[in-house]
Design an enzyme around this catalytic site. Sequence first.
Site, short mmCIF file in Angstrom:
data_model
loop_
_atom_site.label_atom_id
_atom_site.label_comp_id
_atom_site.label_asym_id
_atom_site.label_seq_id
_atom_site.Cartn_x
_atom_site.Cartn_y
_atom_site.Cartn_z
N LYS A 105 7.06 -0.76 0.02
CA LYS A 105 6.77 -2.20 0.12
C LYS A 105 8.02 -3.07 0.05
O LYS A 105 8.08 -4.13 0.66
CB LYS A 105 5.79 -2.62 -0.97
CG LYS A 105 4.38 -2.12 -0.71
CD LYS A 105 3.37 -2.83 -1.60
CE LYS A 105 1.95 -2.49 -1.22
NZ LYS A 105 1.56 -1.10 -1.57
N GLU A 152 -0.21 -12.61 -2.08
CA GLU A 152 -1.43 -12.08 -2.68
C GLU A 152 -1.10 -10.71 -3.26
O GLU A 152 -0.13 -10.07 -2.84
CB GLU A 152 -2.51 -11.92 -1.59
CG GLU A 152 -2.38 -10.65 -0.72
CD GLU A 152 -1.10 -10.56 0.12
OE1 GLU A 152 -0.51 -11.61 0.44
OE2 GLU A 152 -0.69 -9.43 0.45
N SER A 166 4.91 7.64 0.65
CA SER A 166 5.03 6.17 0.58
C SER A 166 5.40 5.64 -0.80
O SER A 166 6.00 4.57 -0.90
CB SER A 166 3.74 5.52 1.06
OG SER A 166 2.63 5.96 0.30
C1 LIG Z 1 0.47 -0.42 -1.00
C2 LIG Z 1 0.66 1.03 -0.83
C3 LIG Z 1 0.06 1.75 0.24
C4 LIG Z 1 -0.89 1.13 1.21
O1 LIG Z 1 -0.37 0.08 1.98
P1 LIG Z 1 -0.01 0.27 3.52
O2 LIG Z 1 0.26 -1.11 3.97
O3 LIG Z 1 -1.18 0.89 4.19
O4 LIG Z 1 1.19 1.13 3.58
C5 LIG Z 1 0.36 3.10 0.38
N1 LIG Z 1 1.16 3.74 -0.49
C6 LIG Z 1 1.75 3.09 -1.53
C7 LIG Z 1 2.62 3.86 -2.47
C8 LIG Z 1 1.52 1.73 -1.73
O5 LIG Z 1 2.10 1.10 -2.75
#
Ligand SMILES: *Cc1c(COP(=O)(O)O)cnc(C)c1O
Length: 393
Positions: A84, A106, A373
């Site tokens: 993010k 948000e 992610s």
């Molecule tokens: C917020 C988040 C997501 C989901 O958000 P996307 O916009 O779909 O990437 C996925 N993995 C992690 C670790 C997150 O913090």
Amino acid sequence: MQTQFGRFGGQFVPPQVITALNELETAFEAAKKDPSFEEEFKYYLKQYVGRENPLYYAKNLSESLGGAKIYLKREDLNHTGAHKINNTIGQILLAKRMGKKKVIAETGAGQHGVATATAAALFGMECEIFQGSIDMERQRLNVYRMEMLGAKVTGVSQGTATLSDAVDVAINAWVERLDDTFYLLGSAVGPHPFPSMVRYFQRVIGEEAKAQILAQENRLPDYLIACVGGGSNAIGLFQTFLADQDVNIIGVEAAGKGIQTNQHAATMTLGKESVIHGMNTKVVLNAQGDISPVYSISAGLDYPGVGPEHAHLQETGRVNYVHASDKEAVEAMYLLSAKEGIIPAIETAHAIAEAVKLAPTLSNDKIIIINLSGRGDKDVEAMYNLQESPQKD
Ligand SMILES: *Cc1c(COP(=O)(O)O)cnc(C)c1O
């Protein structure tokens, strides 16, 4: 600039918001053409976020599954522990360039709120985060973390008092404060130009991964896998490979307690075309055709809509969207932790769960890249509590 992805996307907002979106689009287009903007963005990605992060060959995991070679794109190693921050740094640089002094955002569980408050602290901007009051209650530590970073957290008690309502209130607040305030959206969702802008700031994931796999394997991967909430980490990885037709691309959404129950967030699998948060996309609706509450063990995947580009990529067949349940995700989280010493975020664990199913069906000369992610520190307490009262599925 294109405002839609096929039929999906667009700007389904009141006229005052259109004015704001036009101003944003103009500034974004100008920034993209200005090499000094890109240079500044790259500087902070390297020196502050800590890029580039590794593309790590997960040898133990691959061998234990007994099939394809699995590589992990380590977004979990970024500052603040997820992808993010790539987007919040990009958007805050744009806000600064536009002469804005304040940012609003948000947040659901607080992950995007923390990433925004972090970037606001770095650039000395006033920051207000809108969060559903139920989410604030559930995520007290993240509320405190945002406050430590200097942000004001405003509770939203309307509707279901969760993420969806926080988005509505944040958009309204933006319209009232347009002259000095920038709305920093957290995923590849919302009205144009947000989905394209978030995509742009997350493209670094796929660009790095492509160069890294070519350096390590001298060829492109056979599969990409990423989890999909709004879809920003997924599109960040996928976009650079979309034209490479031999690369199979898989997005994994949250099946919660199962797609046969009404406790899931399987937007791509069960959603219908509709409008949510200013975009035409796929949305989970109830029998009356209203936006339905959704559920997942993972706060980051618990969203009733999805980025419009994903709806389009599903329709064209370029990307295959599948789902993983809470139970599968939890098992995958434990597996990666035990095999590699990497505790993934519960969101990410949905992508790993798909690799657990896929890898053993492939020969060991095949290559899978999973977008890791985020890291799982934030989820350890919830896992501990599950141990105490084991989940029923
Ligand atoms: C917020 C988040 C997501 C989901 O958000 P996307 O916009 O779909 O990437 C996925 N993995 C992690 C670790 C997150 O913090």
